[in-house]
Design a protein around this motif. Sequence first.
Motif, PDB file in Angstrom:
ATOM      1  N   VAL A  82       0.871  -1.172   0.000  1.00 25.39           N
ATOM      2  CA  VAL A  82       0.000   0.000   0.000  1.00 25.39           C
ATOM      3  C   VAL A  82       0.907   1.219   0.000  1.00 25.39           C
ATOM      4  O   VAL A  82       1.779   1.348   0.858  1.00 25.39           O
ATOM      5  CB  VAL A  82      -0.925   0.036   1.237  1.00 25.39           C
ATOM      6  N   SER A 107       1.135  -7.095  -5.552  1.00 24.70           N
ATOM      7  CA  SER A 107      -0.160  -6.433  -5.625  1.00 24.70           C
ATOM      8  C   SER A 107       0.000  -5.042  -5.033  1.00 24.70           C
ATOM      9  O   SER A 107       0.583  -4.885  -3.955  1.00 24.70           O
ATOM     10  CB  SER A 107      -1.210  -7.222  -4.847  1.00 24.70           C
ATOM     11  N   ILE A 109      -1.795  -1.364  -3.947  1.00 24.02           N
ATOM     12  CA  ILE A 109      -2.923  -0.485  -3.658  1.00 24.02           C
ATOM     13  C   ILE A 109      -2.339   0.907  -3.459  1.00 24.02           C
ATOM     14  O   ILE A 109      -1.433   1.088  -2.647  1.00 24.02           O
ATOM     15  CB  ILE A 109      -3.678  -0.917  -2.384  1.00 24.02           C
ATOM     16  N   GLU A 111      -3.158   4.944  -2.538  1.00 22.15           N
ATOM     17  CA  GLU A 111      -4.143   5.830  -1.907  1.00 22.15           C
ATOM     18  C   GLU A 111      -3.703   7.272  -2.081  1.00 22.15           C
ATOM     19  O   GLU A 111      -2.554   7.618  -1.796  1.00 22.15           O
ATOM     20  CB  GLU A 111      -4.291   5.523  -0.423  1.00 22.15           C
ATOM     21  N   HIS A 128      -3.221  -2.045  -8.757  1.00 20.18           N
ATOM     22  CA  HIS A 128      -4.338  -2.991  -8.821  1.00 20.18           C
ATOM     23  C   HIS A 128      -5.603  -2.396  -8.219  1.00 20.18           C
ATOM     24  O   HIS A 128      -6.708  -2.841  -8.529  1.00 20.18           O
ATOM     25  CB  HIS A 128      -3.966  -4.294  -8.112  1.00 20.18           C
ATOM     26  N   ALA A 129      -5.438  -1.404  -7.340  1.00 14.28           N
ATOM     27  CA  ALA A 129      -6.569  -0.673  -6.776  1.00 14.28           C
ATOM     28  C   ALA A 129      -6.091   0.730  -6.443  1.00 14.28           C
ATOM     29  O   ALA A 129      -4.961   0.918  -5.986  1.00 14.28           O
ATOM     30  CB  ALA A 129      -7.105  -1.361  -5.520  1.00 14.28           C
ATOM     31  N   ALA A 131      -7.380   3.944  -4.191  1.00 11.90           N
ATOM     32  CA  ALA A 131      -8.329   4.389  -3.173  1.00 11.90           C
ATOM     33  C   ALA A 131      -8.161   5.881  -2.926  1.00 11.90           C
ATOM     34  O   ALA A 131      -7.073   6.429  -3.075  1.00 11.90           O
ATOM     35  CB  ALA A 131      -8.093   3.620  -1.877  1.00 11.90           C
ATOM     36  N   VAL A 137      -9.034   1.638   1.503  1.00 16.13           N
ATOM     37  CA  VAL A 137      -7.936   0.662   1.560  1.00 16.13           C
ATOM     38  C   VAL A 137      -8.326  -0.474   2.494  1.00 16.13           C
ATOM     39  O   VAL A 137      -8.156  -1.657   2.159  1.00 16.13           O
ATOM     40  CB  VAL A 137      -6.616   1.317   2.024  1.00 16.13           C
ATOM     41  N   VAL A 140     -10.763  -2.839   0.876  1.00 15.26           N
ATOM     42  CA  VAL A 140     -10.107  -3.726  -0.083  1.00 15.26           C
ATOM     43  C   VAL A 140      -9.418  -4.866   0.668  1.00 15.26           C
ATOM     44  O   VAL A 140      -9.520  -6.036   0.275  1.00 15.26           O
ATOM     45  CB  VAL A 140      -9.114  -2.959  -0.980  1.00 15.26           C
TER      46      VAL A 140
END
Length: 148
Positions: A82, A107, A109, A111, A128-129, A131, A137, A140
């Motif tokens: 993250v 992976s 993420i 933010e 992949h994401a 936020a 977060v 997810v």
Amino acid sequence: MRYTLYLSGEIHTDWRDQIKRAVEMNGLPVDILTPNTDHASSDDCGDELLGAEDKAFWKDHKAAKINTMRHMTALKRADIVVVRFGDKYRQWNAAFDAGIAIALGKSLIVEHAPELTHPLKEIDAAAHAVAENTDQVIEVLKYLCLDY
């Protein structure tokens, strides 16, 4: 399944603590790794551990190399990375960690506030994401930890 999570990025808010609390409260199977978030000890570790330097360049160089050992070890161990970009300062370290995470096949993420979408568009495209806040977060992470 147990995940190892590396929390990279800005150090001026309590977002890491929010994630740690949510992991604990929800009983998520997640181990958390972090960089050194204390500015002074991070900036001064080279001088404190290996001796003082006369020039700022070499002081920063030694500290960066020592801190990179911690970051790279955590990035390699992590299943999920993250990276949070805050609105204060330009967070080159965070962008670098995001790139390394993608290069390592982790992976990712990301933010950040909507206002940072344009300057972070390339990082967002690789994530992949993406936020807009820490609550997203956490949602997810809860989804990833669902028992199937």
